[in-house]
Design a protein around this motif. Structure first.
Motif, PDB file in Angstrom:
ATOM      1  N   MET A   1       0.821  -1.193   0.000  1.00  0.00           N
ATOM      2  CA  MET A   1       0.000   0.000   0.000  1.00  0.00           C
ATOM      3  C   MET A   1       0.864   1.256   0.000  1.00  0.00           C
ATOM      4  SD  MET A   1      -2.761   1.282   2.817  1.00  0.00           S
ATOM      5  CE  MET A   1      -1.713   0.897   4.175  1.00  0.00           C
ATOM      6  N   SER A   2       1.816   1.363   0.904  1.00  0.00           N
ATOM      7  CA  SER A   2       2.599   2.586   0.974  1.00  0.00           C
ATOM      8  C   SER A   2       3.574   2.705  -0.194  1.00  0.00           C
ATOM      9  CB  SER A   2       3.310   2.697   2.310  1.00  0.00           C
ATOM     10  OG  SER A   2       3.963   1.497   2.619  1.00  0.00           O
ATOM     11  N   ASP A   3       3.892   1.593  -0.869  1.00  0.00           N
ATOM     12  CA  ASP A   3       4.678   1.692  -2.101  1.00  0.00           C
ATOM     13  C   ASP A   3       3.906   2.499  -3.136  1.00  0.00           C
ATOM     14  OD1 ASP A   3       7.117   0.319  -1.631  1.00  0.00           O
ATOM     15  OD2 ASP A   3       6.068  -1.589  -1.785  1.00  0.00           O
ATOM     16  N   PHE A   4       2.610   2.270  -3.206  1.00  0.00           N
ATOM     17  CA  PHE A   4       1.777   3.024  -4.142  1.00  0.00           C
ATOM     18  C   PHE A   4       1.742   4.504  -3.750  1.00  0.00           C
ATOM     19  CE2 PHE A   4      -2.388   4.475  -5.814  1.00  0.00           C
ATOM     20  CZ  PHE A   4      -2.098   4.332  -7.158  1.00  0.00           C
ATOM     21  N   ALA A   5       1.657   4.789  -2.463  1.00  0.00           N
ATOM     22  CA  ALA A   5       1.684   6.179  -2.007  1.00  0.00           C
ATOM     23  C   ALA A   5       3.022   6.818  -2.373  1.00  0.00           C
ATOM     24  CB  ALA A   5       1.453   6.250  -0.499  1.00  0.00           C
ATOM     25  N   PHE A   6       4.119   6.087  -2.187  1.00  0.00           N
ATOM     26  CA  PHE A   6       5.441   6.599  -2.559  1.00  0.00           C
ATOM     27  C   PHE A   6       5.464   6.913  -4.049  1.00  0.00           C
ATOM     28  CE2 PHE A   6       9.783   6.273  -4.008  1.00  0.00           C
ATOM     29  CZ  PHE A   6      10.492   6.974  -3.047  1.00  0.00           C
ATOM     30  N   PHE A   7       4.919   6.024  -4.861  1.00  0.00           N
ATOM     31  CA  PHE A   7       4.854   6.251  -6.302  1.00  0.00           C
ATOM     32  C   PHE A   7       4.076   7.522  -6.615  1.00  0.00           C
ATOM     33  CE2 PHE A   7       2.467   5.744 -10.276  1.00  0.00           C
ATOM     34  CZ  PHE A   7       3.514   5.718 -11.184  1.00  0.00           C
ATOM     35  N   ARG A   8       2.965   7.733  -5.913  1.00  0.00           N
ATOM     36  CA  ARG A   8       2.173   8.958  -6.136  1.00  0.00           C
ATOM     37  C   ARG A   8       2.957  10.192  -5.711  1.00  0.00           C
ATOM     38  NH1 ARG A   8      -3.639   9.827  -5.189  1.00  0.00           N
ATOM     39  NH2 ARG A   8      -3.090  11.564  -6.524  1.00  0.00           N
ATOM     40  N   PHE A   9       3.650  10.118  -4.555  1.00  0.00           N
ATOM     41  CA  PHE A   9       4.497  11.240  -4.126  1.00  0.00           C
ATOM     42  C   PHE A   9       5.512  11.565  -5.225  1.00  0.00           C
ATOM     43  CE2 PHE A   9       4.258   9.647   0.564  1.00  0.00           C
ATOM     44  CZ  PHE A   9       3.063  10.294   0.775  1.00  0.00           C
ATOM     45  N   ALA A  10       6.187  10.523  -5.723  1.00  0.00           N
ATOM     46  CA  ALA A  10       7.232  10.713  -6.730  1.00  0.00           C
ATOM     47  C   ALA A  10       6.655  11.236  -8.046  1.00  0.00           C
ATOM     48  CB  ALA A  10       7.981   9.403  -6.958  1.00  0.00           C
ATOM     49  N   SER A  11       5.533  10.692  -8.483  1.00  0.00           N
ATOM     50  CA  SER A  11       4.960  11.111  -9.761  1.00  0.00           C
ATOM     51  C   SER A  11       4.464  12.552  -9.732  1.00  0.00           C
ATOM     52  CB  SER A  11       3.837  10.169 -10.192  1.00  0.00           C
ATOM     53  OG  SER A  11       2.731  10.281  -9.325  1.00  0.00           O
ATOM     54  N   LEU A  12       4.154  13.038  -8.546  1.00  0.00           N
ATOM     55  CA  LEU A  12       3.717  14.432  -8.403  1.00  0.00           C
ATOM     56  C   LEU A  12       4.880  15.357  -8.034  1.00  0.00           C
ATOM     57  CD1 LEU A  12       0.359  13.762  -6.525  1.00  0.00           C
ATOM     58  CD2 LEU A  12       0.629  14.582  -8.880  1.00  0.00           C
ATOM     59  N   ASN A  13       6.107  14.813  -8.071  1.00  0.00           N
ATOM     60  CA  ASN A  13       7.323  15.575  -7.763  1.00  0.00           C
ATOM     61  C   ASN A  13       7.279  16.196  -6.371  1.00  0.00           C
ATOM     62  OD1 ASN A  13       8.605  15.074 -10.286  1.00  0.00           O
ATOM     63  ND2 ASN A  13       7.262  16.600 -11.207  1.00  0.00           N
ATOM     64  N   LEU A  14       6.752  15.447  -5.404  1.00  0.00           N
ATOM     65  CA  LEU A  14       6.662  15.937  -4.035  1.00  0.00           C
ATOM     66  C   LEU A  14       7.883  15.547  -3.200  1.00  0.00           C
ATOM     67  CD1 LEU A  14       2.916  15.076  -3.260  1.00  0.00           C
ATOM     68  CD2 LEU A  14       3.874  17.314  -3.842  1.00  0.00           C
ATOM     69  N   LEU A  15       8.673  14.595  -3.688  1.00  0.00           N
ATOM     70  CA  LEU A  15       9.806  14.080  -2.914  1.00  0.00           C
ATOM     71  C   LEU A  15      11.103  14.776  -3.284  1.00  0.00           C
ATOM     72  CD1 LEU A  15       9.038  10.270  -3.211  1.00  0.00           C
ATOM     73  CD2 LEU A  15       8.679  11.714  -1.206  1.00  0.00           C
ATOM     74  N   GLU A  19      14.935  11.988  -0.147  1.00  0.00           N
ATOM     75  CA  GLU A  19      13.816  11.112   0.201  1.00  0.00           C
ATOM     76  C   GLU A  19      13.695   9.953  -0.778  1.00  0.00           C
ATOM     77  OE1 GLU A  19      10.972  14.365   2.463  1.00  0.00           O
ATOM     78  OE2 GLU A  19      10.829  14.160   0.287  1.00  0.00           O
ATOM     79  N   ILE A  20      13.934  10.223  -2.033  1.00  0.00           N
ATOM     80  CA  ILE A  20      13.900   9.162  -3.045  1.00  0.00           C
ATOM     81  C   ILE A  20      14.997   8.143  -2.757  1.00  0.00           C
ATOM     82  CG2 ILE A  20      14.265   8.660  -5.507  1.00  0.00           C
ATOM     83  CD1 ILE A  20      12.850  11.394  -6.053  1.00  0.00           C
ATOM     84  N   ALA A  21      16.165   8.633  -2.349  1.00  0.00           N
ATOM     85  CA  ALA A  21      17.283   7.743  -2.035  1.00  0.00           C
ATOM     86  C   ALA A  21      16.998   6.868  -0.819  1.00  0.00           C
ATOM     87  CB  ALA A  21      18.554   8.561  -1.807  1.00  0.00           C
ATOM     88  N   HIS A  22      16.101   7.304   0.058  1.00  0.00           N
ATOM     89  CA  HIS A  22      15.745   6.561   1.266  1.00  0.00           C
ATOM     90  C   HIS A  22      14.322   6.010   1.161  1.00  0.00           C
ATOM     91  CE1 HIS A  22      19.168   8.962   2.740  1.00  0.00           C
ATOM     92  NE2 HIS A  22      19.412   7.846   3.419  1.00  0.00           N
ATOM     93  N   LYS A  23      14.031   5.448   0.000  1.00  0.00           N
ATOM     94  CA  LYS A  23      12.686   4.974  -0.301  1.00  0.00           C
ATOM     95  C   LYS A  23      12.119   4.055   0.781  1.00  0.00           C
ATOM     96  CE  LYS A  23       9.899   2.256  -3.400  1.00  0.00           C
ATOM     97  NZ  LYS A  23       9.865   1.154  -4.301  1.00  0.00           N
ATOM     98  N   ASN A  24      12.872   3.054   1.194  1.00  0.00           N
ATOM     99  CA  ASN A  24      12.352   2.086   2.166  1.00  0.00           C
ATOM    100  C   ASN A  24      11.938   2.754   3.471  1.00  0.00           C
ATOM    101  OD1 ASN A  24      12.685  -0.037   0.384  1.00  0.00           O
ATOM    102  ND2 ASN A  24      14.717  -0.544   1.148  1.00  0.00           N
ATOM    103  N   GLU A  25      12.724   3.702   3.921  1.00  0.00           N
ATOM    104  CA  GLU A  25      12.390   4.426   5.147  1.00  0.00           C
ATOM    105  C   GLU A  25      11.112   5.248   4.961  1.00  0.00           C
ATOM    106  OE1 GLU A  25      14.458   7.465   8.350  1.00  0.00           O
ATOM    107  OE2 GLU A  25      15.390   7.187   6.386  1.00  0.00           O
ATOM    108  N   ILE A  26      11.007   5.936   3.845  1.00  0.00           N
ATOM    109  CA  ILE A  26       9.818   6.741   3.557  1.00  0.00           C
ATOM    110  C   ILE A  26       8.585   5.839   3.459  1.00  0.00           C
ATOM    111  CG2 ILE A  26       8.710   8.284   1.881  1.00  0.00           C
ATOM    112  CD1 ILE A  26      11.000   9.608   3.478  1.00  0.00           C
ATOM    113  N   VAL A  27       8.724   4.695   2.799  1.00  0.00           N
ATOM    114  CA  VAL A  27       7.616   3.758   2.659  1.00  0.00           C
ATOM    115  C   VAL A  27       7.166   3.262   4.035  1.00  0.00           C
ATOM    116  CG1 VAL A  27       6.989   1.451   1.817  1.00  0.00           C
ATOM    117  CG2 VAL A  27       8.119   3.071   0.288  1.00  0.00           C
TER     118      VAL A  27
END
Length: 78
Positions: A1-15, A19-27
């Motif tokens: 579920m939170s992988d999808f949220a991370f994808f949405r954050f990234a696709s909207l250029n919010l990260l 934060e992108i480099a620390h994906k697992n922590e953010i997820v």
């Protein structure tokens, strides 16, 4: 579920790049925030507005900042 949220954050250029480099922590933190918000499935995440996603990401950032810099938890920022 939170992988999808991370994808949405990234696709909207919010990260940030950091934060992108620390994906697992953010997820992981996002998972906790979504649970607290009562958001339990990808279909709900897909319908959340960009504004609501930004609010969720701000909560994630606050929690992460406390984890990364616990000694600064009481510090007031201007």
């Amino acid at each position: 579920m939170s992988d999808f949220a991370f994808f949405r954050f990234a696709s909207l250029n919010l990260l940030t790049e950091e934060e992108i480099a620390h994906k697992n922590e953010i997820v992981d933190i996002t998972e906790h925030v979504l649970d607290a918000e009562g958001i339990e499935c990808d279909s709900r995440i897909s319908k959340i507005s960009e504004e609501q996603l930004a609010q969720i990401l701000e909560k994630v950032r606050k929690i992460r900042k406390k984890k990364v810099n616990p000694e600064n938890e009481n510090e007031i920022t201007n």
